[in-house]
Design an enzyme around this catalytic site. Sequence first.
Site, mmCIF file in Angstrom:
data_model
loop_
_atom_site.group_PDB
_atom_site.id
_atom_site.type_symbol
_atom_site.label_atom_id
_atom_site.label_comp_id
_atom_site.label_asym_id
_atom_site.label_seq_id
_atom_site.Cartn_x
_atom_site.Cartn_y
_atom_site.Cartn_z
ATOM 1 N N VAL A 90 0.838 -1.193 0.000
ATOM 2 C CA VAL A 90 0.000 0.000 0.000
ATOM 3 C C VAL A 90 0.875 1.246 0.000
ATOM 4 O O VAL A 90 0.485 2.295 -0.486
ATOM 5 C CB VAL A 90 -0.968 0.001 1.205
ATOM 6 C CG1 VAL A 90 -0.203 0.060 2.513
ATOM 7 C CG2 VAL A 90 -1.967 1.134 1.119
ATOM 8 N N GLY A 177 -7.248 7.317 8.734
ATOM 9 C CA GLY A 177 -7.795 6.815 7.485
ATOM 10 C C GLY A 177 -8.521 5.498 7.676
ATOM 11 O O GLY A 177 -8.982 5.165 8.770
ATOM 12 N N ILE A 179 -7.580 2.338 7.821
ATOM 13 C CA ILE A 179 -7.087 1.368 8.809
ATOM 14 C C ILE A 179 -7.437 1.826 10.213
ATOM 15 O O ILE A 179 -7.854 1.027 11.055
ATOM 16 C CB ILE A 179 -5.575 1.154 8.649
ATOM 17 C CG1 ILE A 179 -5.273 0.494 7.295
ATOM 18 C CG2 ILE A 179 -5.036 0.281 9.783
ATOM 19 C CD1 ILE A 179 -3.793 0.333 6.995
ATOM 20 N N PRO A 205 -12.409 19.928 8.381
ATOM 21 C CA PRO A 205 -13.104 19.194 9.448
ATOM 22 C C PRO A 205 -14.213 18.315 8.879
ATOM 23 O O PRO A 205 -14.836 18.660 7.866
ATOM 24 C CB PRO A 205 -13.675 20.316 10.319
ATOM 25 C CG PRO A 205 -12.867 21.528 9.994
ATOM 26 C CD PRO A 205 -12.466 21.386 8.558
ATOM 27 N N ARG A 270 4.187 3.966 9.527
ATOM 28 C CA ARG A 270 5.512 4.061 8.935
ATOM 29 C C ARG A 270 6.527 4.320 10.040
ATOM 30 O O ARG A 270 6.313 5.159 10.920
ATOM 31 C CB ARG A 270 5.563 5.178 7.877
ATOM 32 C CG ARG A 270 4.819 4.817 6.595
ATOM 33 C CD ARG A 270 5.520 3.680 5.865
ATOM 34 N NE ARG A 270 4.820 3.252 4.654
ATOM 35 C CZ ARG A 270 3.977 2.232 4.599
ATOM 36 N NH1 ARG A 270 3.707 1.557 5.702
ATOM 37 N NH2 ARG A 270 3.414 1.889 3.472
ATOM 38 N N HIS A 319 7.378 -6.101 10.518
ATOM 39 C CA HIS A 319 6.518 -5.535 9.469
ATOM 40 C C HIS A 319 5.599 -6.612 8.869
ATOM 41 O O HIS A 319 5.624 -6.876 7.676
ATOM 42 C CB HIS A 319 7.371 -4.903 8.366
ATOM 43 C CG HIS A 319 6.635 -3.840 7.598
ATOM 44 N ND1 HIS A 319 7.250 -2.733 7.097
ATOM 45 C CD2 HIS A 319 5.328 -3.727 7.242
ATOM 46 C CE1 HIS A 319 6.373 -1.975 6.460
ATOM 47 N NE2 HIS A 319 5.196 -2.565 6.539
ATOM 48 N N SER A 322 0.210 -7.144 7.290
ATOM 49 C CA SER A 322 -0.655 -7.730 6.257
ATOM 50 C C SER A 322 -0.460 -9.234 6.109
ATOM 51 O O SER A 322 -1.014 -9.846 5.194
ATOM 52 C CB SER A 322 -0.376 -7.059 4.903
ATOM 53 O OG SER A 322 0.947 -7.334 4.461
#
Length: 358
Positions: A90, A177, A179, A205, A270, A319, A322
């Site tokens: 992603v 977002g 996730i 907003p 990240r 990591h 996923s």
Amino acid sequence: MATNATGRRKIVVCKDLGATAMLLLTDRPDLEVVRWMEDRRCDRAWLLQNIAGASGVVVCFQDMVINTLSRILTYIRSGPNLRVVSTISVGYEHIDLQVMAEHKIHVGYTPDILTDAVADSTVMLALMASRRTDETSSFVKNNQWPDFNWTPSAFCGPQLSTTPFSPTRTVGFLGFGRIAHAVLRRLAGFGVTHCIYTPRPGAAPQPARDARLQALHGLVSVAPVDLPALARASDVLFVLAPGGAQTLHLVDAAFLRQMKPSGVLVNSGRGAVVDSAALAQALREGWIWGAGLDVLEEEPHVTAMHALVREPRCVVLPHLGSAALETRAEMTRLTARNVLAGVLGEPLPVALDYSTLV
């Protein structure tokens, strides 16, 4: 659509997609598929040697070689055929978007598919960090349990769920977002009462969305806050922001000093958003309770001697957000479909609109 010397369109695959996804490419007689077969990251010299005449390239987030694509395009002096770069991720920090835009090369990626898997692992990290699973599992593996003298405070950590004697719980999100929304949906079952988040700089907003999330999950409130308030009020802080210069070390020493001593930090976004040295100090000196990390700014160059790996209240995973069988299988299939569509001159199933990012 241009073809190479063999009369077929060429695709260079820098990461094995697995048998099922690869069949989408290798079963086509009109394609020449060149694969990196070794069980290590793709070698830069191999890519430079094989990309000549390629119409598509498949990479993953480890393949930083694609940042030299401008050199690669210069290398193909007969006129490059490259039309698409398809990444099994992603994230797209490993792709030079300026070069993509200049040469009108499509970029395929795999958002949405991994939302639920990453949300699952994010909640898992919150539980692991708060309930000290690294410490306690090591206790058993090191054969210390038989001689253990139990006390009421032994192995204790902050509880994620609300209780009658602790009726409120505030979760914070740095990055709010899809996730983050999936994580919030899971946390509703723990009785979380308040959700706070820090929006992107300049973002408008969204009170209607926040009210909908509040009602949907039975929360007392969902509200945007600034970074200092996010640090001060979060019982558990979830870092799910994208990478890049704008988010570099947003979670630094000053931020961490404002968090609760019982606070838990989880980073599934990240690595570079969190200052590793500052977080190690925060854990060592007790500014916060614990941390659960699926990403680090130094990855993959993280060994047992890394300061955060050595912290007993820090859970570090390689990591793997996923890394669910169903999710990874669909990611590889989408990666194959993206590169196939690009070389055939068709719209990509999921394309990055890099024109707004460069």
